[in-house]
Design a protein around this motif. Structure first.
Motif, PDB file in Angstrom:
ATOM      1  N   VAL A   1       5.300  10.472  -0.253  1.00  0.00           N
ATOM      2  CA  VAL A   1       4.601   9.335  -0.046  1.00  0.00           C
ATOM      3  C   VAL A   1       5.729   8.024   0.469  1.00  0.00           C
ATOM      4  O   VAL A   1       6.750   8.088  -0.041  1.00  0.00           O
ATOM      5  CB  VAL A   1       4.912   8.408  -1.603  1.00  0.00           C
ATOM      6  N   ILE A   2       4.607   6.878   1.005  1.00  0.00           N
ATOM      7  CA  ILE A   2       5.514   5.766   2.142  1.00  0.00           C
ATOM      8  C   ILE A   2       4.789   4.592   1.393  1.00  0.00           C
ATOM      9  O   ILE A   2       3.648   4.520   0.686  1.00  0.00           O
ATOM     10  CB  ILE A   2       5.572   5.794   2.858  1.00  0.00           C
ATOM     11  N   ALA A   3       5.838   3.425   1.514  1.00  0.00           N
ATOM     12  CA  ALA A   3       5.106   2.135   0.844  1.00  0.00           C
ATOM     13  C   ALA A   3       4.873   1.356   2.375  1.00  0.00           C
ATOM     14  O   ALA A   3       6.074   1.132   2.641  1.00  0.00           O
ATOM     15  CB  ALA A   3       6.095   1.032  -0.402  1.00  0.00           C
ATOM     16  N   VAL A   4       4.115   0.974   2.952  1.00  0.00           N
ATOM     17  CA  VAL A   4       3.522  -0.231   3.658  1.00  0.00           C
ATOM     18  C   VAL A   4       3.340  -1.561   3.766  1.00  0.00           C
ATOM     19  O   VAL A   4       2.235  -1.832   2.443  1.00  0.00           O
ATOM     20  CB  VAL A   4       2.488   0.622   4.229  1.00  0.00           C
ATOM     21  N   ASP A   5       4.141  -2.140   3.953  1.00  0.00           N
ATOM     22  CA  ASP A   5       4.425  -3.676   3.734  1.00  0.00           C
ATOM     23  C   ASP A   5       3.907  -4.048   5.146  1.00  0.00           C
ATOM     24  O   ASP A   5       5.111  -4.210   5.220  1.00  0.00           O
ATOM     25  CB  ASP A   5       5.198  -4.758   3.002  1.00  0.00           C
ATOM     26  N   GLY A   6       2.567  -4.902   5.393  1.00  0.00           N
ATOM     27  CA  GLY A   6       2.789  -5.045   7.402  1.00  0.00           C
ATOM     28  C   GLY A   6       3.581  -4.325   8.175  1.00  0.00           C
ATOM     29  O   GLY A   6       2.314  -2.702   7.646  1.00  0.00           O
TER      30      GLY A   6
ATOM     31  N   ALA B   1       8.452   8.577  -2.178  1.00  0.00           N
ATOM     32  CA  ALA B   1       9.316  10.734  -2.751  1.00  0.00           C
ATOM     33  C   ALA B   1       8.565  10.992  -1.392  1.00  0.00           C
ATOM     34  O   ALA B   1       8.279  11.097  -1.066  1.00  0.00           O
ATOM     35  CB  ALA B   1       8.626  10.670  -4.466  1.00  0.00           C
ATOM     36  N   ASN B   2       9.753  12.427  -2.090  1.00  0.00           N
ATOM     37  CA  ASN B   2       9.115  13.635  -1.474  1.00  0.00           C
ATOM     38  C   ASN B   2       9.456  14.998  -1.857  1.00  0.00           C
ATOM     39  O   ASN B   2       9.966  14.926  -3.114  1.00  0.00           O
ATOM     40  CB  ASN B   2       9.470  13.131   0.066  1.00  0.00           C
ATOM     41  N   GLY B   3       8.337  15.612  -1.604  1.00  0.00           N
ATOM     42  CA  GLY B   3       9.211  16.972  -2.327  1.00  0.00           C
ATOM     43  C   GLY B   3       8.145  18.617  -1.555  1.00  0.00           C
ATOM     44  O   GLY B   3       7.345  17.791  -0.761  1.00  0.00           O
ATOM     45  N   VAL B   4       8.117  19.202  -2.467  1.00  0.00           N
ATOM     46  CA  VAL B   4       7.668  20.503  -2.524  1.00  0.00           C
ATOM     47  C   VAL B   4       6.796  20.813  -3.524  1.00  0.00           C
ATOM     48  O   VAL B   4       7.402  21.637  -4.250  1.00  0.00           O
ATOM     49  CB  VAL B   4       7.974  21.424  -1.377  1.00  0.00           C
ATOM     50  N   ILE B   5       5.554  21.691  -3.534  1.00  0.00           N
ATOM     51  CA  ILE B   5       4.733  22.336  -3.988  1.00  0.00           C
ATOM     52  C   ILE B   5       4.924  23.889  -4.396  1.00  0.00           C
ATOM     53  O   ILE B   5       4.487  24.273  -3.412  1.00  0.00           O
ATOM     54  CB  ILE B   5       3.655  21.724  -5.203  1.00  0.00           C
TER      55      ILE B   5
ATOM     56  N   MET C   1       1.070  -0.651   0.118  1.00  0.00           N
ATOM     57  CA  MET C   1       0.396  -0.079  -0.504  1.00  0.00           C
ATOM     58  C   MET C   1       0.920   1.357   0.223  1.00  0.00           C
ATOM     59  O   MET C   1       2.303   1.599   0.570  1.00  0.00           O
ATOM     60  CB  MET C   1      -0.977   0.070   1.086  1.00  0.00           C
ATOM     61  N   ARG C   2       0.413   2.349  -0.580  1.00  0.00           N
ATOM     62  CA  ARG C   2       1.201   3.797  -0.789  1.00  0.00           C
ATOM     63  C   ARG C   2       0.337   4.527  -0.618  1.00  0.00           C
ATOM     64  O   ARG C   2      -0.904   4.962  -0.767  1.00  0.00           O
ATOM     65  CB  ARG C   2       1.639   3.927  -1.836  1.00  0.00           C
ATOM     66  N   VAL C   3       1.148   5.437   0.910  1.00  0.00           N
ATOM     67  CA  VAL C   3       0.046   6.683   1.770  1.00  0.00           C
ATOM     68  C   VAL C   3       0.754   8.157   1.019  1.00  0.00           C
ATOM     69  O   VAL C   3       2.102   8.211   1.295  1.00  0.00           O
ATOM     70  CB  VAL C   3       0.324   6.006   3.539  1.00  0.00           C
ATOM     71  N   LEU C   4       0.245   7.975   0.463  1.00  0.00           N
ATOM     72  CA  LEU C   4       0.770  10.264   0.615  1.00  0.00           C
ATOM     73  C   LEU C   4      -0.254  11.091   1.894  1.00  0.00           C
ATOM     74  O   LEU C   4      -1.154  11.116   2.066  1.00  0.00           O
ATOM     75  CB  LEU C   4      -0.501  10.299  -0.397  1.00  0.00           C
ATOM     76  N   GLY C   5       1.347  11.786   1.844  1.00  0.00           N
ATOM     77  CA  GLY C   5       1.063  12.965   3.492  1.00  0.00           C
ATOM     78  C   GLY C   5       1.028  14.071   2.194  1.00  0.00           C
ATOM     79  O   GLY C   5       2.064  13.833   1.746  1.00  0.00           O
ATOM     80  N   ILE C   6      -0.017  14.933   3.419  1.00  0.00           N
ATOM     81  CA  ILE C   6      -0.715  15.956   2.649  1.00  0.00           C
ATOM     82  C   ILE C   6       0.080  17.460   3.815  1.00  0.00           C
ATOM     83  O   ILE C   6      -0.409  17.325   4.493  1.00  0.00           O
ATOM     84  CB  ILE C   6      -0.863  16.785   1.520  1.00  0.00           C
ATOM     85  N   ASP C   7       1.448  18.119   3.751  1.00  0.00           N
ATOM     86  CA  ASP C   7       1.958  19.725   4.709  1.00  0.00           C
ATOM     87  C   ASP C   7       1.389  20.302   3.677  1.00  0.00           C
ATOM     88  O   ASP C   7       1.073  20.629   2.904  1.00  0.00           O
ATOM     89  CB  ASP C   7       2.637  18.923   4.864  1.00  0.00           C
ATOM     90  N   PRO C   8      -0.838  21.010   4.368  1.00  0.00           N
ATOM     91  CA  PRO C   8      -0.741  21.894   3.250  1.00  0.00           C
ATOM     92  C   PRO C   8      -0.508  23.688   3.614  1.00  0.00           C
ATOM     93  O   PRO C   8       0.693  23.993   4.782  1.00  0.00           O
ATOM     94  CB  PRO C   8      -2.528  22.027   3.338  1.00  0.00           C
ATOM     95  N   GLY C   9       0.320  23.558   2.574  1.00  0.00           N
ATOM     96  CA  GLY C   9       1.029  25.955   2.880  1.00  0.00           C
ATOM     97  C   GLY C   9       0.197  26.741   1.455  1.00  0.00           C
ATOM     98  O   GLY C   9       0.478  25.274   0.229  1.00  0.00           O
ATOM     99  N   LEU C  10      -0.512  27.486   2.123  1.00  0.00           N
ATOM    100  CA  LEU C  10       0.311  28.516   0.614  1.00  0.00           C
ATOM    101  C   LEU C  10       1.197  28.570  -0.775  1.00  0.00           C
ATOM    102  O   LEU C  10       0.619  28.879  -1.710  1.00  0.00           O
ATOM    103  CB  LEU C  10      -0.878  30.103   0.098  1.00  0.00           C
ATOM    104  N   ARG C  11       1.939  28.844   0.110  1.00  0.00           N
ATOM    105  CA  ARG C  11       3.313  29.473  -0.928  1.00  0.00           C
ATOM    106  C   ARG C  11       4.373  27.486  -1.017  1.00  0.00           C
ATOM    107  O   ARG C  11       4.085  27.700  -2.232  1.00  0.00           O
ATOM    108  CB  ARG C  11       4.681  30.129   0.059  1.00  0.00           C
ATOM    109  N   ASN C  12       4.274  26.673   0.092  1.00  0.00           N
ATOM    110  CA  ASN C  12       5.365  25.799   0.171  1.00  0.00           C
ATOM    111  C   ASN C  12       3.968  24.447   0.221  1.00  0.00           C
ATOM    112  O   ASN C  12       3.368  24.228   1.979  1.00  0.00           O
ATOM    113  CB  ASN C  12       6.123  25.620   0.516  1.00  0.00           C
ATOM    114  N   MET C  13       3.226  23.271  -0.180  1.00  0.00           N
ATOM    115  CA  MET C  13       2.694  22.822  -0.640  1.00  0.00           C
ATOM    116  C   MET C  13       4.027  20.869   0.150  1.00  0.00           C
ATOM    117  O   MET C  13       3.920  20.469  -1.469  1.00  0.00           O
ATOM    118  CB  MET C  13       1.590  22.246  -0.924  1.00  0.00           C
ATOM    119  N   GLY C  14       4.215  20.474   0.983  1.00  0.00           N
ATOM    120  CA  GLY C  14       4.764  19.683   0.881  1.00  0.00           C
ATOM    121  C   GLY C  14       3.653  17.784   0.811  1.00  0.00           C
ATOM    122  O   GLY C  14       2.582  17.862   1.065  1.00  0.00           O
TER     123      GLY C  14
END
Length: 172
Positions: free
Chosen positions: A17-22, A29-33, A1-14
């Motif tokens: 993505v992690i993979a979970v196995d048990g 991957a990770n980054g900032v928009i 399973m892949r889980v996306l975490g999002i840190d909301p921000g107007l200028r920078n949205m973090g």
């Protein structure tokens, strides 16, 4: 399973993505928009559009199975809080439009799950993200927070799965 975490921000949205196995997790991957002001009076709408398109691209590329967003805290600046709330709306909308179930967590709940202390500092959160995702190279503080949100959601999903798998006692 892949889980996306999002840190909301107007200028920078973090995002992270992690993979979970048990009980095991690994970094995907990770980054900032980043959003930039248009300078023509349409700044807010243009920024929200940039964030939405960027987050949709992350979802299309990494194909998560679930997503989680950090809840917004209210501060003294009502205007700033409202704008952050609108960015948070984008953070909820993009995964929902992709058909993902979206979890929401208060900042203290994320810190407590990842660090063990609800009022942990940013450095402690980043350290524990690195411990739980060995070899991760974090693309800034916003991305670290997003990875922490993904870890928190993964842990909650694991707990829910365990509770559902347990046989009920006293039920015939």
């Amino acid at each position: 399973m892949r889980v996306l975490g999002i840190d909301p921000g107007l200028r920078n949205m973090g995002w992270g993505v992690i993979a979970v196995d048990g009980s095991r997790m690994r970094h995907v991957a990770n980054g900032v928009i980043h959003s930039t002001a248009a300078g023509d009076g349409r700044d807010l709408a243009a920024r929200l559009s940039q964030l939405f398109r960027g987050l949709c691209a992350v979802i299309a590329e990494h194909r998560p199975d679930a997503a989680a967003v950090e809840q917004t805290f209210v501060n003294k600046d009502a205007s700033g809080t409202l704008k952050l709330g609108q960015a948070r709306g984008i953070a909820l909308l993009a995964p929902a439009e992709a058909g993902l179930e979206v979890g929401e967590y208060a900042p203290n709940a994320v810190k407590k799950t990842v660090v063990g202390v609800g009022h942990a500092g940013k450095e402690q959160v980043q350290h524990m993200v690195r411990v739980q995702l060995p070899g991760v190279v974090i693309d800034g503080a916003d991305a670290a927070d997003a990875l922490a949100i993904a870890i928190c959601h993964a842990r909650h999903l694991q707990g829910r799965t365990l509770r559902e798998a347990r046989p009920r006692q006293g039920v015939a």
